[in-house]
Design an enzyme around this catalytic site. Structure first.
Site, PDB file in Angstrom:
ATOM      1  N   THR A  16       1.178  -0.021   6.237  1.00 38.46           N
ATOM      2  CA  THR A  16       1.222  -1.005   5.041  1.00 38.46           C
ATOM      3  C   THR A  16       1.370  -2.290   5.325  1.00 38.46           C
ATOM      4  O   THR A  16       2.022  -2.354   6.555  1.00 38.46           O
ATOM      5  CB  THR A  16       2.378  -0.534   3.899  1.00 38.46           C
ATOM      6  OG1 THR A  16       3.512  -0.722   4.729  1.00 38.46           O
ATOM      7  CG2 THR A  16       2.025   0.947   3.471  1.00 38.46           C
ATOM      8  N   GLY A  17       1.215  -3.323   4.466  1.00 33.65           N
ATOM      9  CA  GLY A  17       1.356  -4.791   5.003  1.00 33.65           C
ATOM     10  C   GLY A  17       0.369  -5.517   5.287  1.00 33.65           C
ATOM     11  O   GLY A  17      -0.797  -5.224   4.661  1.00 33.65           O
ATOM     12  N   ARG A  18       0.491  -6.471   6.216  1.00 40.20           N
ATOM     13  CA  ARG A  18      -0.628  -7.211   6.250  1.00 40.20           C
ATOM     14  C   ARG A  18      -1.817  -6.675   6.972  1.00 40.20           C
ATOM     15  O   ARG A  18      -1.995  -6.592   8.208  1.00 40.20           O
ATOM     16  CB  ARG A  18      -0.179  -8.609   7.523  1.00 40.20           C
ATOM     17  CG  ARG A  18      -1.174  -9.337   7.733  1.00 40.20           C
ATOM     18  CD  ARG A  18      -1.159 -10.803   7.148  1.00 40.20           C
ATOM     19  NE  ARG A  18      -1.976 -11.695   7.753  1.00 40.20           N
ATOM     20  CZ  ARG A  18      -3.193 -12.200   6.883  1.00 40.20           C
ATOM     21  NH1 ARG A  18      -3.382 -11.866   5.893  1.00 40.20           N
ATOM     22  NH2 ARG A  18      -3.985 -12.977   7.651  1.00 40.20           N
ATOM     23  N   GLY A  19      -2.839  -6.345   6.468  1.00 38.09           N
ATOM     24  CA  GLY A  19      -3.965  -5.537   6.907  1.00 38.09           C
ATOM     25  C   GLY A  19      -4.558  -6.131   7.735  1.00 38.09           C
ATOM     26  O   GLY A  19      -5.364  -5.580   8.699  1.00 38.09           O
ATOM     27  N   ARG A  56     -12.942  -8.664  -0.451  1.00 37.28           N
ATOM     28  CA  ARG A  56     -12.143  -8.476   0.643  1.00 37.28           C
ATOM     29  C   ARG A  56     -11.786  -6.957   0.682  1.00 37.28           C
ATOM     30  O   ARG A  56     -11.263  -6.408  -0.214  1.00 37.28           O
ATOM     31  CB  ARG A  56     -10.765  -9.296   0.358  1.00 37.28           C
ATOM     32  CG  ARG A  56      -9.831  -9.200   1.704  1.00 37.28           C
ATOM     33  CD  ARG A  56      -9.053  -8.070   1.370  1.00 37.28           C
ATOM     34  NE  ARG A  56      -7.910  -8.249   2.580  1.00 37.28           N
ATOM     35  CZ  ARG A  56      -6.667  -7.164   2.686  1.00 37.28           C
ATOM     36  NH1 ARG A  56      -6.588  -6.510   1.405  1.00 37.28           N
ATOM     37  NH2 ARG A  56      -5.893  -7.490   3.439  1.00 37.28           N
ATOM     38  N   VAL A  57     -11.896  -6.318   1.670  1.00 37.41           N
ATOM     39  CA  VAL A  57     -11.473  -5.148   2.077  1.00 37.41           C
ATOM     40  C   VAL A  57     -10.286  -5.115   3.053  1.00 37.41           C
ATOM     41  O   VAL A  57     -10.467  -5.626   4.173  1.00 37.41           O
ATOM     42  CB  VAL A  57     -12.582  -4.066   2.663  1.00 37.41           C
ATOM     43  CG1 VAL A  57     -12.312  -2.677   2.887  1.00 37.41           C
ATOM     44  CG2 VAL A  57     -13.731  -4.003   1.494  1.00 37.41           C
ATOM     45  N   GLY A  58      -9.494  -4.342   2.880  1.00 34.65           N
ATOM     46  CA  GLY A  58      -8.404  -4.237   3.937  1.00 34.65           C
ATOM     47  C   GLY A  58      -8.245  -3.152   4.583  1.00 34.65           C
ATOM     48  O   GLY A  58      -9.088  -2.399   4.784  1.00 34.65           O
ATOM     49  N   ASP A  59      -7.188  -2.921   5.482  1.00 32.72           N
ATOM     50  CA  ASP A  59      -7.023  -2.125   6.594  1.00 32.72           C
ATOM     51  C   ASP A  59      -6.956  -0.576   5.883  1.00 32.72           C
ATOM     52  O   ASP A  59      -7.305   0.480   6.473  1.00 32.72           O
ATOM     53  CB  ASP A  59      -5.769  -2.144   7.441  1.00 32.72           C
ATOM     54  CG  ASP A  59      -4.657  -2.203   6.430  1.00 32.72           C
ATOM     55  OD1 ASP A  59      -4.620  -2.701   5.198  1.00 32.72           O
ATOM     56  OD2 ASP A  59      -3.587  -1.572   6.900  1.00 32.72           O
ATOM     57  N   THR A  83       0.933  -1.130  -0.066  1.00 30.49           N
ATOM     58  CA  THR A  83       0.044   0.218   0.119  1.00 30.49           C
ATOM     59  C   THR A  83       0.859   1.132  -0.129  1.00 30.49           C
ATOM     60  O   THR A  83       2.146   0.939   0.473  1.00 30.49           O
ATOM     61  CB  THR A  83      -0.739  -0.186   1.461  1.00 30.49           C
ATOM     62  OG1 THR A  83      -1.494  -1.413   1.355  1.00 30.49           O
ATOM     63  CG2 THR A  83      -1.730   1.134   1.578  1.00 30.49           C
TER      64      THR A  83
HETATM   65  N1  ASP Z   1      -2.319  -3.243   3.787  1.00 24.84           N
HETATM   66  C1  ASP Z   1      -2.542  -3.746   2.534  1.00 24.84           C
HETATM   67  C2  ASP Z   1      -3.972  -4.754   2.621  1.00 24.84           C
HETATM   68  O1  ASP Z   1      -4.055  -5.308   3.636  1.00 24.84           O
HETATM   69  C3  ASP Z   1      -1.637  -4.532   1.780  1.00 24.84           C
HETATM   70  C4  ASP Z   1      -0.265  -4.004   1.836  1.00 24.84           C
HETATM   71  O2  ASP Z   1       0.110  -3.008   2.097  1.00 24.84           O
HETATM   72  O3  ASP Z   1       0.534  -4.817   1.327  1.00 24.84           O
HETATM   73  O4  ASP Z   1      -4.618  -4.743   1.644  1.00 24.84           O
END
Ligand code: ASP
Length: 323
Positions: free
Chosen positions: A236-239, A213-216, A185
């Site tokens: 960013t990362g594992r939402g 799917r909706v993320g963080d 992200t």
């Molecule tokens: N945070 C984002 C999500 O979960 C993905 C990411 O930043 O890699 O959709």
């Protein structure tokens, strides 16, 4: 008068110069975040945001984005939007033109975008389709083996959780679709001359995600939080981890208690890291305070974030503290 500053996660360098230009002219933090993020969303070389983003398990690009203002904590967001290249601008329109709501998803978000005159576009580029297919093939041929390898330089040093995620994604793709034929992200936080803070987040989300799917990135308190009394933060990362941990909100709460931005990010990531998660992958965070102090944290060595002030000629990279 406050000294304007704009900061962003990895790959925001494509947009920060446009954002600082807005701030230099006395423009608002919201205008700066939108201008900067649109450049990132339109950057075809970036496969984690906007046009060129990697698709879901059905091969469709679905985008999430949000903006939040510090002074009154107004929040606008869209999730799982298809066919519109600049979700940050639709999120802003939700914030400004639909004050009775904060978040629209899927078909409703697309209806709202159409009613508000946003142009539709094809978001799946040939390059993103090629990467999507290659990763599925790699996963299929290397199932079980060192599948944590990175995509396009992002997420290097991926861990078991990444491998398990890809394997489950492959199983999902096999189940859902007989198909023909570095994660990440972008976070941007701006402080303008009037002292207003704005946090923007935009993403194509996890590649191969379950449709819808909706993320963080679209969820207040998870990937985005802003409160002028303490600061703004984004992830960013594992939402799924930052949603479960309320990570962006936790960072701002820590700022309110007097932690410095880097330490607030580190502590919030450490808290999220205690949550059990079979698909664990890295989470990163950034924060900016109303007096212009900034910092970031990450799970891996060598992670950076970008900063521009009114005097900058180009984005300057700062190290993130490591968890
Ligand atoms: N945070 C984002 C999500 O979960 C993905 C990411 O930043 O890699 O959709």
């Amino acid at each position: 008068m406050t000294q304007p500053v704009i900061i962003g996660s990895e790959r925001s360098e494509a947009g920060l110069p446009a954002g600082i230009e807005v701030l230099r002219r006395g423009g608002s933090a919201l205008d700066a975040v939108e201008a900067a993020m649109r450049r990132c969303e339109d950057n075809l070389a970036d496969h984690y945001v906007g046009t060129g983003g990697l698709p879901n398990a059905r091969g469709q690009v679905e985008l999430d984005a949000s903006v939040m203002l510090g002074s009154d904590q107004r929040f606008g967001a869209v999730g799982a939007v298809r066919g519109y290249p600049n979700p940050i601008s639709i999120a802003r329109a939700v914030l400004e033109r639909l004050p009775q709501h904060c978040l629209l998803v899927g078909e409703g978000a697309e209806l709202f975008a159409a009613e508000n005159g946003f142009e539709r576009a094809e978001l799946l580029t040939d390059e993103a389709r090629r990467i999507w297919r290659e990763q599925l093939q790699q996963t299929a041929t290397a199932e079980g083996d060192a599948m944590g390898r990175s995509v396009e330089g992002e997420n290097t040093g991926a861990v078991d959780g990444d491998r398990r995620y890809r394997e489950s994604a492959l199983a999902l793709v096999r189940r859902l679709a007989p198909h023909e034929g570095p994660w990440g992200t972008i976070n941007i936080i701006a402080l303008d001359a009037s002292g207003e803070l704005c946090v923007g987040v935009s993403t194509s989300g996890y590649p191969f995600k379950y449709p819808g799917r909706v993320g963080d990135s679209a969820v207040p308190g998870a990937g985005n939080w802003c409160d002028l009394r303490a600061g703004g933060a984004a992830c960013t990362g594992r939402g799924e981890l930052s949603m479960r941990g309320g990570t962006a909100r936790t960072i701002v709460d820590l700022l309110a208690r007097g932690e410095n931005p880097a330490e607030a990010c580190r502590l919030a990531l450490a808290q999220a890291a205690t949550l059990p998660d079979d698909y664990r992958a890295e989470l990163r965070a950034l924060a900016l305070t109303p007096d212009g102090r900034h910092g970031g944290a990450a799970g891996q060595q060598g992670s950076v974030y970008a900063v521009m002030t009114a005097d900058s000629t180009r984005p300057e990279l700062h190290p993130r503290v490591v968890l």
